[in-house]
Design a protein around this motif. Structure first.
Motif, PDB file in Angstrom:
ATOM      1  N   VAL A 130      -2.779   5.411 -26.032  1.00 26.88           N
ATOM      2  CA  VAL A 130      -3.187   4.993 -24.690  1.00 26.88           C
ATOM      3  C   VAL A 130      -2.020   4.292 -24.005  1.00 26.88           C
ATOM      4  CG1 VAL A 130      -4.744   3.502 -23.380  1.00 26.88           C
ATOM      5  CG2 VAL A 130      -5.601   4.805 -25.331  1.00 26.88           C
ATOM      6  N   THR A 131      -1.744   4.676 -22.764  1.00 21.59           N
ATOM      7  CA  THR A 131      -0.690   4.057 -21.959  1.00 21.59           C
ATOM      8  C   THR A 131      -1.326   3.272 -20.816  1.00 21.59           C
ATOM      9  OG1 THR A 131       0.846   5.866 -22.468  1.00 21.59           O
ATOM     10  CG2 THR A 131       1.372   4.462 -20.577  1.00 21.59           C
ATOM     11  N   ILE A 132      -0.927   2.005 -20.707  1.00 23.13           N
ATOM     12  CA  ILE A 132      -1.447   1.132 -19.651  1.00 23.13           C
ATOM     13  C   ILE A 132      -0.288   0.766 -18.733  1.00 23.13           C
ATOM     14  CG2 ILE A 132      -2.767  -0.947 -19.139  1.00 23.13           C
ATOM     15  CD1 ILE A 132      -4.211   0.955 -21.013  1.00 23.13           C
ATOM     16  N   GLN A 133      -0.439   0.990 -17.455  1.00 28.32           N
ATOM     17  CA  GLN A 133       0.618   0.694 -16.491  1.00 28.32           C
ATOM     18  C   GLN A 133       0.121  -0.315 -15.462  1.00 28.32           C
ATOM     19  OE1 GLN A 133       1.744   4.515 -14.845  1.00 28.32           O
ATOM     20  NE2 GLN A 133       3.003   5.050 -16.624  1.00 28.32           N
ATOM     21  N   TYR A 134       0.947  -1.335 -15.216  1.00 27.14           N
ATOM     22  CA  TYR A 134       0.651  -2.342 -14.199  1.00 27.14           C
ATOM     23  C   TYR A 134       1.691  -2.221 -13.080  1.00 27.14           C
ATOM     24  CZ  TYR A 134      -2.641  -4.615 -17.361  1.00 27.14           C
ATOM     25  OH  TYR A 134      -3.717  -4.887 -18.176  1.00 27.14           O
ATOM     26  N   LEU A 135       1.225  -1.952 -11.880  1.00 31.20           N
ATOM     27  CA  LEU A 135       2.121  -1.838 -10.733  1.00 31.20           C
ATOM     28  C   LEU A 135       2.275  -3.212 -10.088  1.00 31.20           C
ATOM     29  CD1 LEU A 135       0.796   1.469  -9.073  1.00 31.20           C
ATOM     30  CD2 LEU A 135       2.254   1.168 -11.089  1.00 31.20           C
ATOM     31  N   VAL A 136       3.509  -3.698  -9.999  1.00 30.59           N
ATOM     32  CA  VAL A 136       3.757  -5.024  -9.438  1.00 30.59           C
ATOM     33  C   VAL A 136       4.779  -4.926  -8.316  1.00 30.59           C
ATOM     34  CG1 VAL A 136       3.200  -6.241 -11.573  1.00 30.59           C
ATOM     35  CG2 VAL A 136       5.548  -5.534 -11.147  1.00 30.59           C
ATOM     36  N   ALA A 137       4.643  -5.819  -7.356  1.00 27.31           N
ATOM     37  CA  ALA A 137       5.543  -5.860  -6.212  1.00 27.31           C
ATOM     38  C   ALA A 137       6.086  -7.266  -6.060  1.00 27.31           C
ATOM     39  CB  ALA A 137       4.807  -5.425  -4.938  1.00 27.31           C
ATOM     40  N   GLN A 138       7.394  -7.354  -5.947  1.00 31.41           N
ATOM     41  CA  GLN A 138       8.019  -8.665  -5.828  1.00 31.41           C
ATOM     42  C   GLN A 138       7.804  -9.237  -4.435  1.00 31.41           C
ATOM     43  OE1 GLN A 138      12.191  -8.669  -6.575  1.00 31.41           O
ATOM     44  NE2 GLN A 138      12.193 -10.742  -7.405  1.00 31.41           N
ATOM     45  N   ASN A 139       7.805 -10.581  -4.376  1.00 30.83           N
ATOM     46  CA  ASN A 139       7.616 -11.314  -3.119  1.00 30.83           C
ATOM     47  C   ASN A 139       6.252 -11.045  -2.498  1.00 30.83           C
ATOM     48  OD1 ASN A 139      10.235 -12.398  -3.297  1.00 30.83           O
ATOM     49  ND2 ASN A 139      11.101 -10.552  -2.363  1.00 30.83           N
ATOM     50  N   THR A 140       5.267 -10.848  -3.357  1.00 30.58           N
ATOM     51  CA  THR A 140       3.874 -10.727  -2.919  1.00 30.58           C
ATOM     52  C   THR A 140       3.032 -11.653  -3.799  1.00 30.58           C
ATOM     53  OG1 THR A 140       3.309  -8.923  -4.437  1.00 30.58           O
ATOM     54  CG2 THR A 140       4.277  -8.301  -2.313  1.00 30.58           C
ATOM     55  N   ALA A 141       1.729 -11.549  -3.697  1.00 30.59           N
ATOM     56  CA  ALA A 141       0.844 -12.367  -4.519  1.00 30.59           C
ATOM     57  C   ALA A 141       1.003 -12.064  -6.004  1.00 30.59           C
ATOM     58  CB  ALA A 141      -0.610 -12.145  -4.101  1.00 30.59           C
ATOM     59  N   ASP A 142       1.603 -10.910  -6.343  1.00 28.20           N
ATOM     60  CA  ASP A 142       1.825 -10.575  -7.759  1.00 28.20           C
ATOM     61  C   ASP A 142       2.663 -11.635  -8.462  1.00 28.20           C
ATOM     62  OD1 ASP A 142       2.183  -6.954  -7.286  1.00 28.20           O
ATOM     63  OD2 ASP A 142       0.480  -8.320  -7.121  1.00 28.20           O
ATOM     64  N   LEU A 175       0.820  -1.215   0.000  1.00 28.15           N
ATOM     65  CA  LEU A 175       0.000   0.000   0.000  1.00 28.15           C
ATOM     66  C   LEU A 175       0.856   1.268   0.000  1.00 28.15           C
ATOM     67  CD1 LEU A 175      -2.880   1.022   0.020  1.00 28.15           C
ATOM     68  CD2 LEU A 175      -2.868   0.908   2.519  1.00 28.15           C
ATOM     69  N   LYS A 176       1.911   1.289   0.800  1.00 29.06           N
ATOM     70  CA  LYS A 176       2.755   2.489   0.879  1.00 29.06           C
ATOM     71  C   LYS A 176       3.438   2.758  -0.456  1.00 29.06           C
ATOM     72  CE  LYS A 176       6.375   4.607   3.720  1.00 29.06           C
ATOM     73  NZ  LYS A 176       7.278   4.421   4.901  1.00 29.06           N
ATOM     74  N   ALA A 177       3.906   1.697  -1.120  1.00 29.93           N
ATOM     75  CA  ALA A 177       4.570   1.868  -2.417  1.00 29.93           C
ATOM     76  C   ALA A 177       3.580   2.346  -3.473  1.00 29.93           C
ATOM     77  CB  ALA A 177       5.214   0.546  -2.840  1.00 29.93           C
ATOM     78  N   VAL A 178       2.352   1.847  -3.430  1.00 28.10           N
ATOM     79  CA  VAL A 178       1.326   2.270  -4.383  1.00 28.10           C
ATOM     80  C   VAL A 178       1.015   3.752  -4.197  1.00 28.10           C
ATOM     81  CG1 VAL A 178      -1.102   2.025  -5.012  1.00 28.10           C
ATOM     82  CG2 VAL A 178       0.314  -0.014  -4.696  1.00 28.10           C
ATOM     83  N   CYS A 179       0.802   4.166  -2.956  1.00 30.71           N
ATOM     84  CA  CYS A 179       0.472   5.573  -2.688  1.00 30.71           C
ATOM     85  C   CYS A 179       1.616   6.499  -3.085  1.00 30.71           C
ATOM     86  CB  CYS A 179       0.129   5.752  -1.214  1.00 30.71           C
ATOM     87  SG  CYS A 179      -1.441   4.998  -0.735  1.00 30.71           S
ATOM     88  N   ASN A 180       2.846   6.026  -2.898  1.00 30.88           N
ATOM     89  CA  ASN A 180       3.993   6.836  -3.298  1.00 30.88           C
ATOM     90  C   ASN A 180       3.987   7.065  -4.809  1.00 30.88           C
ATOM     91  OD1 ASN A 180       6.812   7.988  -2.824  1.00 30.88           O
ATOM     92  ND2 ASN A 180       7.267   6.318  -4.235  1.00 30.88           N
ATOM     93  N   TYR A 181       3.688   6.016  -5.575  1.00 29.83           N
ATOM     94  CA  TYR A 181       3.653   6.157  -7.032  1.00 29.83           C
ATOM     95  C   TYR A 181       2.491   7.048  -7.466  1.00 29.83           C
ATOM     96  CZ  TYR A 181       3.563   5.012 -11.973  1.00 29.83           C
ATOM     97  OH  TYR A 181       3.571   5.092 -13.334  1.00 29.83           O
ATOM     98  N   VAL A 182       1.320   6.861  -6.861  1.00 25.37           N
ATOM     99  CA  VAL A 182       0.144   7.638  -7.244  1.00 25.37           C
ATOM    100  C   VAL A 182       0.329   9.111  -6.889  1.00 25.37           C
ATOM    101  CG1 VAL A 182      -2.327   7.955  -6.827  1.00 25.37           C
ATOM    102  CG2 VAL A 182      -1.387   5.654  -7.101  1.00 25.37           C
TER     103      VAL A 182
END
Length: 692
Positions: A586-598, A470-477
């Protein structure tokens, strides 16, 4: 002290032993000769062969019945593979299979046998493919070829035949010569406003539906105007009305807007939105209702007959056991025309197509025959549904010939902006992947567990990952908000949606939010706000609630702050901006995090894309050329291994493909793959919009 026998006594005992042995063999042969299972002429022959000689007769007289216990000599009847007549069989047995490779040709795949090849050469339509080393023939020679093979001397061939129902579809299509009829349809019966609006490929879709007598599936890519094509077909057959339109509740008002726009000759009072179970149906020519409401009001609709039925987003009817499908099936069984609309006809596996096909052609073929032919005959022990795939090339041709028309954006709209996908690797320093809970869940999924335990483990891991990243997502957003780019932000869990909304408020960013709790009226207002207001920069959306039915072309950037394991859902969400009316790339971005369910979900997405591609159900979802962007400066292992799809893996075994899809450092056990393969059955019952 034992008495010693003289040589004469020893010789006498030896002769008695030989006599007893001969007597046992003689009686055993007589029993076999007199057995009821032995034909009469064989019994007679055995009796002649076993007739005792004088010596044998004498031996029988000197042996009393009590002197020996007779046992058949079983070695005389034992199969001996060393004998040449058994080892070298005169009749050769081979196996083969037939399958369609085009609308008028089939292939017969068998091992190389000279007698078979000579038979092939007697067929005038024969063609040999040196690359695949497979012979193919015209469909008119199908029956005669099989008869010739059956009559081949010293050859027994077991052929997996093309199902008769499938064979008849291709033969009927061959006689009708549908290829030249698309442009011959008279569209003068359709409202002029709609006809003049049709693009060439949309006009082809309307003609296809008319050619199929209004019973077809329009499976065009998202954003290519399936609604206008369905209305064109429906208006052509307006003599069969009343018309029933069943759609997700989020888009039902868009259908009435489309009718007002493209069919102005249809009076406004003809259209009725069925509101609730207490609503009435009078003499309405057009009734629009949601799937969920139709289930609750099925008794009311059972009293009415609709000549034309349109089923929007028909992939929601993928399971035959749901109350939704059964309610729709009851209505469609009385309809003269049924048109299905979907941009993703099969979300995960070929078996999901059967329920939709059965609504168009209820007497096509049984579910068991379909599963055996096109689903590999593999049934889930939990749901009883077919989960495999087979004969995908034939299925693709069959659907095109039988009832489905499908075009991708790349095929028909070259003027549309291209779509760029990016994989954003979140800052590892902001991800709490090493917590005790995350480590326990990761290790737990590597263990062998029962199905229910694996189900719970994946749900826990997926939910816990939303907090860890969550913290990494909010930082990017937050960086995205600072750039003032108009964008769509998709998330899955309520905690992520809430956090992004709070961040937007803290940064004074005007936004709209649409999730499963948003009413249809509020949804339309929110969409209009985002489309019309330049200062409304963000649309914060639920992946499962806003993946279809809305147009948000005011933005050209889509960010998935969380992954979802179904590529069809992701692609539909992407195409809220990549559709007619979009003038920019159109630009599509997928946010992924290693060592998680991703780690597990991204591997699953690739696997499903490959299976759907083999069946001709391309999702226009390529991740081979996706751009990878890292958001941290640490020497962290990146996620490039997510994209290791080599050409050799497509030709190799399934296990090899799964190993190539796996991310280093994550589990690749068969148990986890099995769990991910059954995600639809496990998770369809979950209320995703209420998960926190």
């Amino acid at each position: 002290m034992d008495k010693q026998c003289s040589p004469e006594e020893i010789e006498k005992k030896r002769l008695q032993a030989l006599q007893r042995r001969q007597q046992a063999q003689l009686k055993a042969q007589n029993v076999s000769a007199n057995s009821p299972a032995t034909p009469a002429h064989q019994q007679a022959q055995l009796k002649i062969q076993n007739a005792p000689t004088n010596t044998q007769t004498h031996q029988q007289t000197i042996l009393s019945d009590s002197s020996n216990v007779v046992r058949p000599n079983k070695s005389n009847y034992r199969f001996n593979p060393i004998v040449s007549k058994n080892f070298f069989s005169k009749i050769l047995s081979v196996s083969g299979k037939c399958y369609m490779i085009s609308e008028d040709r089939f292939a017969l795949e068998v091992p190389f046998v000279p007698a078979i090849i000579e038979t092939f050469k007697t067929v005038p339509s024969r063609i040999y493919d040196p690359k695949s080393k497979i012979w193919n023939f015209h469909i008119n020679d199908y029956n005669s070829l099989l008869q010739k093979l059956a009559q081949t001397k010293d050859l027994r061939i077991f052929v997996t035949k093309i199902p008769e129902a499938v064979l008849q579809v291709f033969k009927k299509n061959l006689k009708s010569n549908n290829k030249t009829i698309y442009q011959e349809q008279d569209l003068s019966k359709i409202d002029e406003q709609l006809v003049t609006t049709l693009m060439p490929f949309q006009q082809e879709g309307v003609c296809y539906g008319i050619l199929k007598n209004g019973r077809c599936m329009i499976a065009d890519d998202m954003g290519l105007g399936k609604t206008i094509q369905a209305l064109g077909i429906a208006h052509y057959f307006k003599e069969s009305w009343p018309l029933l339109i069943v759609a997700p509740s989020s888009v039902k008002y868009q259908w009435s807007s489309a009718i007002y726009e493209f069919l102005p000759t249809v009076p406004t009072h003809y259209i009725h939105h069925f509101a609730n179970t207490k609503d009435r149906i009078d003499d309405d020519k057009i009734t629009i209702i949601s799937y969920d409401l139709l289930v609750r009001a099925k008794d009311i609709f059972a009293k009415h007959i609709y000549g034309f039925v349109i089923l929007d987003e028909s992939h929601s009817l993928k399971s035959r056991s749901t109350a939704r499908f059964q309610a729709v099936q009851q209505i469609c069984s009385y309809a003269r025309h049924v048109v299905l609309l979907t941009g993703t006809p099969a979300l995960s596996r070929p078996s999901e197509l059967y329920s939709q096909i059965s609504l168009i052609m209820p007497h096509f073929m049984s579910y068991e025959d379909y599963g055996e032919r096109y689903c590999g005959g593999e049934r889930s022990v939990y749901s009883g549904e077919f989960t495999g795939s087979s004969n995908m090339q034939e299925l693709q041709i069959l659907l095109k010939t039988y009832c489905m028309i499908r075009r991708l954006k790349a095929d028909v709209l070259h003027q549309m902006p291209s779509k760029i996908r990016q994989l954003i690797i979140l800052d590892s320093a902001l991800i709490k992947a090493g917590t005790k809970q995350m480590n326990e869940m990761s290790k737990k999924m590597e263990k062998t567990m029962a199905a229910s335990e694996r189900h719970n483990a994946l749900l826990q891991y997926y939910t816990e990952s939303s907090y860890a990243r969550l913290k990494a997502v909010c930082n990017y957003v937050s960086n995205l908000f600072e750039s003032k780019k108009k964008c769509l932000l998709y998330a899955h869990h309520q905690v992520v949606l809430d956090s992004i909304c709070n961040l937007a408020e803290d940064m004074n960013i005007r936004y709209v939010r649409i999730d499963g709790r948003t009413t249809p009226e509020q949804r339309k207002f929110q969409v209009d706000q985002f489309q019309e207001r330049d200062d409304c920069l963000a649309a914060i959306l639920s992946i499962t609630a806003v993946n279809a039915g809305v147009t948000l072309t005011a933005a050209n950037l889509v960010v998935f702050t969380e992954l979802f394991w179904n590529p069809g859902i992701l692609l539909q969400a992407e195409d809220r901006v990549h559709r007619i009316g979009q003038n920019d790339t159109v630009t599509i971005q997928y946010l992924v995090a290693q060592n998680t369910a991703d780690d597990h979900i991204w591997s699953l997405i690739k696997k499903k894309i490959r299976i759907l591609k083999e069946g001709g159900l391309n999702q226009d979802f390529s991740i081979d050329d996706i751009d990878i962007i890292k958001k941290d400066d640490n020497k962290q292992r990146n996620l490039a291994s997510f994209l290791n799809i080599s050409s050799s893996s497509e030709k190799g075994s399934q296990s090899q493909h799964d190993e190539e899809c796996a991310t280093p450092g994550t589990s690749t056990s068969n148990d986890i793959k099995e769990l991910l393969d059954t995600d639809e059955e496990c998770f369809d019952s979950c209320d995703w919009d209420n998960i926190i």
